[in-house]
Design a protein around this motif. Structure first.
Motif, PDB file in Angstrom:
ATOM      1  N   ARG A  32       8.143  -7.926 -48.470  1.00 52.41           N
ATOM      2  CA  ARG A  32       7.520  -9.077 -47.814  1.00 52.41           C
ATOM      3  C   ARG A  32       6.177  -8.700 -47.186  1.00 52.41           C
ATOM      4  NH1 ARG A  32      12.831 -10.104 -44.330  1.00 52.41           N
ATOM      5  NH2 ARG A  32      12.773  -7.820 -44.568  1.00 52.41           N
ATOM      6  N   VAL A  33       6.130  -7.544 -46.567  1.00 56.43           N
ATOM      7  CA  VAL A  33       4.877  -7.076 -45.974  1.00 56.43           C
ATOM      8  C   VAL A  33       3.923  -6.612 -47.062  1.00 56.43           C
ATOM      9  CG1 VAL A  33       3.836  -5.396 -44.392  1.00 56.43           C
ATOM     10  CG2 VAL A  33       6.027  -6.473 -43.806  1.00 56.43           C
ATOM     11  N   ALA A  34       4.469  -5.944 -48.064  1.00 61.24           N
ATOM     12  CA  ALA A  34       3.627  -5.459 -49.167  1.00 61.24           C
ATOM     13  C   ALA A  34       2.876  -6.617 -49.832  1.00 61.24           C
ATOM     14  CB  ALA A  34       4.480  -4.719 -50.190  1.00 61.24           C
ATOM     15  N   ARG A  35       3.541  -7.767 -49.946  1.00 64.88           N
ATOM     16  CA  ARG A  35       2.882  -8.921 -50.579  1.00 64.88           C
ATOM     17  C   ARG A  35       1.679  -9.394 -49.776  1.00 64.88           C
ATOM     18  NH1 ARG A  35       8.211 -10.373 -52.193  1.00 64.88           N
ATOM     19  NH2 ARG A  35       8.557 -11.551 -50.280  1.00 64.88           N
ATOM     20  N   VAL A  36       1.830  -9.506 -48.445  1.00 63.29           N
ATOM     21  CA  VAL A  36       0.695  -9.987 -47.656  1.00 63.29           C
ATOM     22  C   VAL A  36      -0.383  -8.916 -47.549  1.00 63.29           C
ATOM     23  CG1 VAL A  36       2.013 -11.704 -46.356  1.00 63.29           C
ATOM     24  CG2 VAL A  36       1.805  -9.377 -45.442  1.00 63.29           C
ATOM     25  N   LEU A  37       0.010  -7.645 -47.604  1.00 62.99           N
ATOM     26  CA  LEU A  37      -0.998  -6.588 -47.592  1.00 62.99           C
ATOM     27  C   LEU A  37      -1.802  -6.582 -48.890  1.00 62.99           C
ATOM     28  CD1 LEU A  37       0.827  -3.570 -45.872  1.00 62.99           C
ATOM     29  CD2 LEU A  37      -0.845  -5.143 -44.890  1.00 62.99           C
ATOM     30  N   ALA A  38      -1.148  -6.942 -49.994  1.00 57.26           N
ATOM     31  CA  ALA A  38      -1.878  -7.045 -51.261  1.00 57.26           C
ATOM     32  C   ALA A  38      -2.904  -8.171 -51.183  1.00 57.26           C
ATOM     33  CB  ALA A  38      -0.903  -7.280 -52.412  1.00 57.26           C
ATOM     34  N   ARG A  39      -2.521  -9.268 -50.569  1.00 60.02           N
ATOM     35  CA  ARG A  39      -3.470 -10.377 -50.391  1.00 60.02           C
ATOM     36  C   ARG A  39      -4.587  -9.967 -49.437  1.00 60.02           C
ATOM     37  NH1 ARG A  39       1.535 -13.831 -49.164  1.00 60.02           N
ATOM     38  NH2 ARG A  39       2.412 -14.227 -51.252  1.00 60.02           N
ATOM     39  N   TRP A  40      -4.214  -9.222 -48.414  1.00 59.66           N
ATOM     40  CA  TRP A  40      -5.224  -8.712 -47.473  1.00 59.66           C
ATOM     41  C   TRP A  40      -6.224  -7.838 -48.223  1.00 59.66           C
ATOM     42  CZ3 TRP A  40      -6.525  -3.696 -46.464  1.00 59.66           C
ATOM     43  CH2 TRP A  40      -7.342  -3.453 -45.353  1.00 59.66           C
ATOM     44  N   ALA A  41      -5.742  -6.960 -49.099  1.00 60.17           N
ATOM     45  CA  ALA A  41      -6.619  -6.051 -49.832  1.00 60.17           C
ATOM     46  C   ALA A  41      -7.577  -6.834 -50.737  1.00 60.17           C
ATOM     47  CB  ALA A  41      -5.792  -5.078 -50.664  1.00 60.17           C
ATOM     48  N   GLU A  42      -7.091  -7.900 -51.366  1.00 60.12           N
ATOM     49  CA  GLU A  42      -7.958  -8.735 -52.198  1.00 60.12           C
ATOM     50  C   GLU A  42      -9.014  -9.422 -51.350  1.00 60.12           C
ATOM     51  OE1 GLU A  42      -8.361  -9.383 -55.538  1.00 60.12           O
ATOM     52  OE2 GLU A  42      -7.181  -7.539 -55.684  1.00 60.12           O
ATOM     53  N   CYS A  43      -8.594  -9.862 -50.178  1.00 60.83           N
ATOM     54  CA  CYS A  43      -9.529 -10.512 -49.247  1.00 60.83           C
ATOM     55  C   CYS A  43     -10.610  -9.526 -48.822  1.00 60.83           C
ATOM     56  CB  CYS A  43      -8.751 -11.029 -48.040  1.00 60.83           C
ATOM     57  SG  CYS A  43      -9.761 -11.819 -46.757  1.00 60.83           S
ATOM     58  N   MET A  44     -10.216  -8.300 -48.507  1.00 61.58           N
ATOM     59  CA  MET A  44     -11.184  -7.275 -48.112  1.00 61.58           C
ATOM     60  C   MET A  44     -12.145  -6.975 -49.262  1.00 61.58           C
ATOM     61  SD  MET A  44     -10.828  -6.249 -44.933  1.00 61.58           S
ATOM     62  CE  MET A  44     -11.402  -4.553 -44.779  1.00 61.58           C
ATOM     63  N   LYS A  45     -11.632  -6.973 -50.465  1.00 58.45           N
ATOM     64  CA  LYS A  45     -12.482  -6.744 -51.631  1.00 58.45           C
ATOM     65  C   LYS A  45     -13.549  -7.818 -51.738  1.00 58.45           C
ATOM     66  CE  LYS A  45     -12.142  -5.870 -56.616  1.00 58.45           C
ATOM     67  NZ  LYS A  45     -11.211  -5.776 -57.764  1.00 58.45           N
ATOM     68  N   GLY A  46     -13.153  -9.055 -51.431  1.00 55.60           N
ATOM     69  CA  GLY A  46     -14.110 -10.149 -51.456  1.00 55.60           C
ATOM     70  C   GLY A  46     -15.200 -10.019 -50.406  1.00 55.60           C
ATOM     71  N   HIS A  47     -14.921  -9.243 -49.349  1.00 53.68           N
ATOM     72  CA  HIS A  47     -15.919  -8.998 -48.296  1.00 53.68           C
ATOM     73  C   HIS A  47     -16.715  -7.719 -48.569  1.00 53.68           C
ATOM     74  CE1 HIS A  47     -14.934 -12.139 -45.318  1.00 53.68           C
ATOM     75  NE2 HIS A  47     -13.691 -12.000 -45.733  1.00 53.68           N
ATOM     76  N   GLY A  48     -16.458  -7.098 -49.727  1.00 51.78           N
ATOM     77  CA  GLY A  48     -17.201  -5.888 -50.079  1.00 51.78           C
ATOM     78  C   GLY A  48     -16.526  -4.598 -49.666  1.00 51.78           C
ATOM     79  N   PHE A  49     -15.234  -4.654 -49.310  1.00 52.32           N
ATOM     80  CA  PHE A  49     -14.503  -3.454 -48.890  1.00 52.32           C
ATOM     81  C   PHE A  49     -13.263  -3.307 -49.774  1.00 52.32           C
ATOM     82  CE2 PHE A  49     -16.824  -4.967 -45.159  1.00 52.32           C
ATOM     83  CZ  PHE A  49     -17.520  -3.824 -44.794  1.00 52.32           C
ATOM     84  N   GLY A  50     -13.482  -2.968 -51.020  1.00 49.96           N
ATOM     85  CA  GLY A  50     -12.406  -2.928 -51.989  1.00 49.96           C
ATOM     86  C   GLY A  50     -11.670  -1.618 -52.098  1.00 49.96           C
ATOM     87  N   SER A  51     -12.012  -0.632 -51.300  1.00 48.23           N
ATOM     88  CA  SER A  51     -11.382   0.687 -51.427  1.00 48.23           C
ATOM     89  C   SER A  51     -10.175   0.873 -50.515  1.00 48.23           C
ATOM     90  CB  SER A  51     -12.405   1.787 -51.119  1.00 48.23           C
ATOM     91  OG  SER A  51     -12.885   1.670 -49.789  1.00 48.23           O
TER      92      SER A  51
END
Length: 276
Positions: free
Chosen positions: A171-190
């Motif tokens: 459940r947490v892994a799913r929202v963290l994956a969405r968080w990571a995609e969101c960060m990528k959209g802000h230019g922080f994809g690593s």
């Protein structure tokens, strides 16, 4: 949930609050000073350095959550040092005899209260207690066990373990994956999760850089957008409740001990009569 700062986790009832920890430390220093004075030694234990403290255990448990605060301070909470904290106040210089009274041994490497610090020496016409005055104070406060007056190991284990279990939970892994995609959209994809973002070695600077502030702001906004804190906190708390139920007997003793130690601290500070 934008922030967990005002929420408490189930294990908090079995951990010392800042106020309780401070009271125990005040009592310890008071008892050491009294013990030393019995031997005719004027000694005032150095005051502890005051570390940065969040307003609650959960304020930064899941990282930064306030975009405005992040835009100003980056990943370092306001009030926390960006560089190494100043060294603690050095202890007063003591004579060899005074050192023995304080620690129970003339070996500076021996830990007070350990087998090497048996006490029994004579100083000022009195017998040095086991562990010296430091050991006597710890014993008087019921702090001579494995945890040495801090939090009980079982409570520490549950507190740390639930965080890691929750982080790996689907459940947490799913929202963290969405968080990571969101960060990528802000230019922080690593960054795969907020811990990687806040722990980036690039942020080890005396003051937060513009890039750090930008990354921290994106982190807080992405957490809010995908309810990362709400999900993480809920799962974290659920794992803690499971462990508390499994360790109910041991934790009941921990809670009773917390109360007893506070009463001993109050007695040492003169607020209550000593316990029988």
């Amino acid at each position: 949930m934008e922030s967990a700062a005002s929420r408490s986790l189930p294990i908090d009832s079995y951990l010392l609050t800042n106020e309780q920890a401070d009271r125990l430390d005040d009592a310890r220093r008071t008892l050491v000073e009294r013990c030393m004075s019995r031997f005719g030694i004027a000694y005032r234990p150095p005051a502890p350095s005051v570390p940065f403290r969040p307003t609650s255990r959960t304020q930064y448990r899941y990282g930064v959550t306030d975009p405005d605060e992040a835009a100003r301070y980056g990943f370092a909470p306001p009030g926390s040092p960006r560089t190494q904290a100043p060294p603690p106040e050095p202890p007063p210089s003591l004579s060899a005899e005074a050192g023995t009274v304080l620690t129970g041994t003339d070996d500076p490497k021996a830990k007070p209260g350990s087998a090497a610090a048996k006490g029994g020496q004579k100083a000022g016409g009195r017998t040095v207690p086991a562990g010296g005055c430091l050991g006597e104070a710890r014993a008087a406060l019921g702090a001579d066990g494995a945890e040495a007056g801090g939090d009980a190991p079982v409570a520490d284990r549950i507190n740390a373990g639930s965080f890691e279990k929750a982080k790996r939970d689907p459940r947490v892994a799913r929202v963290l994956a969405r968080w990571a995609e969101c960060m990528k959209g802000h230019g922080f994809g690593s960054y795969g999760d907020p811990l990687q973002a806040s722990g980036d070695p690039a942020w080890r600077t005396p003051r937060p850089s513009a890039k750090e502030r930008e990354a921290a702001t994106a982190d807080a906004r992405c957490k809010k957008e995908h309810n990362v804190v709400g999900v993480w906190f809920t799962v974290d708390a659920a794992y803690q409740r499971q462990e508390i139920e499994r360790n109910a007997k041991e934790l009941a003793a921990v809670k009773a001990d917390l109360g007893a130690r506070q009463e001993r601290a109050s007695a040492a500070l003169g607020a209550l009569p000593p316990r029988p």
